[in-house]
Write a protein that holds these residues in place. Sequence first.
Motif, PDB file in Angstrom:
ATOM      1  N   THR A   1       0.858  -1.184   0.000  1.00  0.00           N
ATOM      2  CA  THR A   1       0.000   0.000   0.000  1.00  0.00           C
ATOM      3  C   THR A   1       0.898   1.239   0.000  1.00  0.00           C
ATOM      4  O   THR A   1       2.128   1.132   0.040  1.00  0.00           O
ATOM      5  CB  THR A   1      -0.874   0.022   1.259  1.00  0.00           C
ATOM      6  OG1 THR A   1       0.003   0.029   2.410  1.00  0.00           O
ATOM      7  CG2 THR A   1      -1.785  -1.195   1.331  1.00  0.00           C
ATOM      8  N   ASP A   2       0.271   2.415   0.010  1.00  0.00           N
ATOM      9  CA  ASP A   2       1.075   3.636   0.165  1.00  0.00           C
ATOM     10  C   ASP A   2       1.890   3.578   1.457  1.00  0.00           C
ATOM     11  O   ASP A   2       3.068   3.962   1.484  1.00  0.00           O
ATOM     12  CB  ASP A   2       0.163   4.869   0.180  1.00  0.00           C
ATOM     13  CG  ASP A   2      -0.352   5.245  -1.200  1.00  0.00           C
ATOM     14  OD1 ASP A   2       0.271   4.839  -2.210  1.00  0.00           O
ATOM     15  OD2 ASP A   2      -1.383   5.940  -1.276  1.00  0.00           O
ATOM     16  N   ALA A   3       1.264   3.085   2.523  1.00  0.00           N
ATOM     17  CA  ALA A   3       1.983   2.959   3.799  1.00  0.00           C
ATOM     18  C   ALA A   3       3.120   1.948   3.683  1.00  0.00           C
ATOM     19  O   ALA A   3       4.194   2.123   4.271  1.00  0.00           O
ATOM     20  CB  ALA A   3       1.020   2.550   4.909  1.00  0.00           C
ATOM     21  N   GLY A   4       2.886   0.888   2.915  1.00  0.00           N
ATOM     22  CA  GLY A   4       3.923  -0.113   2.695  1.00  0.00           C
ATOM     23  C   GLY A   4       5.097   0.458   1.914  1.00  0.00           C
ATOM     24  O   GLY A   4       6.265   0.189   2.225  1.00  0.00           O
ATOM     25  N   HIS A   5       4.797   1.240   0.877  1.00  0.00           N
ATOM     26  CA  HIS A   5       5.868   1.885   0.113  1.00  0.00           C
ATOM     27  C   HIS A   5       6.661   2.850   0.995  1.00  0.00           C
ATOM     28  O   HIS A   5       7.895   2.938   0.885  1.00  0.00           O
ATOM     29  CB  HIS A   5       5.289   2.626  -1.093  1.00  0.00           C
ATOM     30  CG  HIS A   5       5.087   1.753  -2.292  1.00  0.00           C
ATOM     31  ND1 HIS A   5       6.116   1.376  -3.128  1.00  0.00           N
ATOM     32  CD2 HIS A   5       3.965   1.164  -2.795  1.00  0.00           C
ATOM     33  CE1 HIS A   5       5.644   0.612  -4.105  1.00  0.00           C
ATOM     34  NE2 HIS A   5       4.344   0.464  -3.920  1.00  0.00           N
ATOM     35  N   GLN A   6       5.959   3.563   1.869  1.00  0.00           N
ATOM     36  CA  GLN A   6       6.655   4.462   2.790  1.00  0.00           C
ATOM     37  C   GLN A   6       7.573   3.674   3.722  1.00  0.00           C
ATOM     38  O   GLN A   6       8.703   4.102   4.006  1.00  0.00           O
ATOM     39  CB  GLN A   6       5.648   5.276   3.603  1.00  0.00           C
ATOM     40  CG  GLN A   6       6.248   6.148   4.696  1.00  0.00           C
ATOM     41  CD  GLN A   6       7.178   7.240   4.181  1.00  0.00           C
ATOM     42  OE1 GLN A   6       7.244   7.489   2.977  1.00  0.00           O
ATOM     43  NE2 GLN A   6       7.905   7.879   5.083  1.00  0.00           N
ATOM     44  N   ALA A   7       7.098   2.520   4.195  1.00  0.00           N
ATOM     45  CA  ALA A   7       7.921   1.684   5.074  1.00  0.00           C
ATOM     46  C   ALA A   7       9.156   1.175   4.333  1.00  0.00           C
ATOM     47  O   ALA A   7      10.256   1.129   4.896  1.00  0.00           O
ATOM     48  CB  ALA A   7       7.094   0.512   5.603  1.00  0.00           C
ATOM     49  N   LEU A   8       8.990   0.805   3.062  1.00  0.00           N
ATOM     50  CA  LEU A   8      10.138   0.366   2.265  1.00  0.00           C
ATOM     51  C   LEU A   8      11.128   1.512   2.070  1.00  0.00           C
ATOM     52  O   LEU A   8      12.349   1.319   2.191  1.00  0.00           O
ATOM     53  CB  LEU A   8       9.666  -0.156   0.906  1.00  0.00           C
ATOM     54  CG  LEU A   8       8.871  -1.465   0.912  1.00  0.00           C
ATOM     55  CD1 LEU A   8       8.370  -1.786  -0.495  1.00  0.00           C
ATOM     56  CD2 LEU A   8       9.727  -2.624   1.440  1.00  0.00           C
ATOM     57  N   CYS A   9      10.606   2.689   1.772  1.00  0.00           N
ATOM     58  CA  CYS A   9      11.466   3.861   1.615  1.00  0.00           C
ATOM     59  C   CYS A   9      12.288   4.095   2.879  1.00  0.00           C
ATOM     60  O   CYS A   9      13.510   4.270   2.807  1.00  0.00           O
ATOM     61  CB  CYS A   9      10.611   5.084   1.298  1.00  0.00           C
ATOM     62  SG  CYS A   9      11.483   6.663   1.486  1.00  0.00           S
ATOM     63  N   GLN A  10      11.635   4.097   4.020  1.00  0.00           N
ATOM     64  CA  GLN A  10      12.341   4.360   5.278  1.00  0.00           C
ATOM     65  C   GLN A  10      13.346   3.263   5.587  1.00  0.00           C
ATOM     66  O   GLN A  10      14.433   3.535   6.112  1.00  0.00           O
ATOM     67  CB  GLN A  10      11.333   4.505   6.422  1.00  0.00           C
ATOM     68  CG  GLN A  10      10.512   5.778   6.355  1.00  0.00           C
ATOM     69  CD  GLN A  10      11.394   7.015   6.321  1.00  0.00           C
ATOM     70  OE1 GLN A  10      12.294   7.180   7.139  1.00  0.00           O
ATOM     71  NE2 GLN A  10      11.150   7.890   5.357  1.00  0.00           N
ATOM     72  N   GLY A  11      13.004   2.023   5.254  1.00  0.00           N
ATOM     73  CA  GLY A  11      13.933   0.924   5.488  1.00  0.00           C
ATOM     74  C   GLY A  11      15.186   1.046   4.639  1.00  0.00           C
ATOM     75  O   GLY A  11      16.312   0.864   5.128  1.00  0.00           O
ATOM     76  N   PHE A  12      15.013   1.346   3.361  1.00  0.00           N
ATOM     77  CA  PHE A  12      16.173   1.563   2.486  1.00  0.00           C
ATOM     78  C   PHE A  12      16.989   2.760   2.980  1.00  0.00           C
ATOM     79  O   PHE A  12      18.229   2.720   3.006  1.00  0.00           O
ATOM     80  CB  PHE A  12      15.731   1.796   1.042  1.00  0.00           C
ATOM     81  CG  PHE A  12      15.542   0.543   0.237  1.00  0.00           C
ATOM     82  CD1 PHE A  12      16.634  -0.256  -0.100  1.00  0.00           C
ATOM     83  CD2 PHE A  12      14.287   0.159  -0.204  1.00  0.00           C
ATOM     84  CE1 PHE A  12      16.469  -1.413  -0.858  1.00  0.00           C
ATOM     85  CE2 PHE A  12      14.105  -0.994  -0.963  1.00  0.00           C
ATOM     86  CZ  PHE A  12      15.201  -1.782  -1.290  1.00  0.00           C
ATOM     87  N   PHE A  13      16.294   3.844   3.358  1.00  0.00           N
ATOM     88  CA  PHE A  13      16.988   5.057   3.792  1.00  0.00           C
ATOM     89  C   PHE A  13      17.823   4.796   5.047  1.00  0.00           C
ATOM     90  O   PHE A  13      18.988   5.210   5.130  1.00  0.00           O
ATOM     91  CB  PHE A  13      15.980   6.169   4.045  1.00  0.00           C
ATOM     92  CG  PHE A  13      16.612   7.474   4.431  1.00  0.00           C
ATOM     93  CD1 PHE A  13      17.287   8.237   3.485  1.00  0.00           C
ATOM     94  CD2 PHE A  13      16.534   7.947   5.739  1.00  0.00           C
ATOM     95  CE1 PHE A  13      17.883   9.451   3.843  1.00  0.00           C
ATOM     96  CE2 PHE A  13      17.120   9.148   6.093  1.00  0.00           C
ATOM     97  CZ  PHE A  13      17.800   9.903   5.142  1.00  0.00           C
ATOM     98  N   ARG A  14      17.245   4.111   6.021  1.00  0.00           N
ATOM     99  CA  ARG A  14      17.990   3.817   7.248  1.00  0.00           C
ATOM    100  C   ARG A  14      19.194   2.926   6.960  1.00  0.00           C
ATOM    101  O   ARG A  14      20.258   3.082   7.569  1.00  0.00           O
ATOM    102  CB  ARG A  14      17.075   3.169   8.283  1.00  0.00           C
ATOM    103  CG  ARG A  14      16.101   4.151   8.935  1.00  0.00           C
ATOM    104  CD  ARG A  14      15.432   3.537  10.152  1.00  0.00           C
ATOM    105  NE  ARG A  14      14.560   2.434   9.792  1.00  0.00           N
ATOM    106  CZ  ARG A  14      13.266   2.563   9.550  1.00  0.00           C
ATOM    107  NH1 ARG A  14      12.680   3.751   9.612  1.00  0.00           N
ATOM    108  NH2 ARG A  14      12.526   1.511   9.232  1.00  0.00           N
TER     109      ARG A  14
END
Length: 224
Positions: free
Chosen positions: A190-203
């Motif tokens: 979902t949009d929330a899932g994509h945000q979680a992936l973004c934050q995971g890659f960023f961290r």
Amino acid sequence: MLALGDSITYGYGATSPELSYAERLRKQLARNMRVSMHVHAKPGWTSRQLNKSLPEVPKCIYDEAEIVTLMIGGNDLLRGATTLLSGKPERIAQVCEKSRVEVEQIVEYANRPYNTFVIATLYNPFPNFDVAERITQEYNDMIRKVAARHKLYVFDSSRIFRGREADYVEHYKNGQFRDIRLYKNPIHPTDAGHQALCQGFFRTLQRARASRQKRKVVRQRRRA
């Protein structure tokens, strides 16, 4: 930045292209540095198809990319479902080994000594199906071994999605493989899932930067 993958990297599940994890990540990185991004991903791609497509990308993009992300393998498992659903360890191992060969070749083709290469594990959209749990775990163990062999950084998407599947997986129902349909499958973020992936890659990229800085300081002290 070069983002490699399948439909998830392409942006499926996001309600607009700007909300895909790759585009979110580009924007977040751009707050502190100049970032241009090339996404090389297509819905339905297996690791083999991604591997075969790599020469389509101009060589200069591989040479100039300071950051490379890779998330691949979901379609490998879906296409091998007939074999995998037996739950036999030797069959799971066989599918994972075929993927390993392709993933190794992807890494060898796209990696450069000077870039930061982050490879993601797969999340399991069917957490209440024991066989799917075992298959995903074995696949992710393979990913971690490839990362260790090539000194890549690992982003564990399976960890951040666990327990949040109802929020992070589009069309999520019961977390069982029988939820599969011809349309609106509970697979993509979902949009929330994509945000979680973004934050995971960023961290993960932040940890990589900190690790490189620490090694640089250690080398400087040794020279002093």
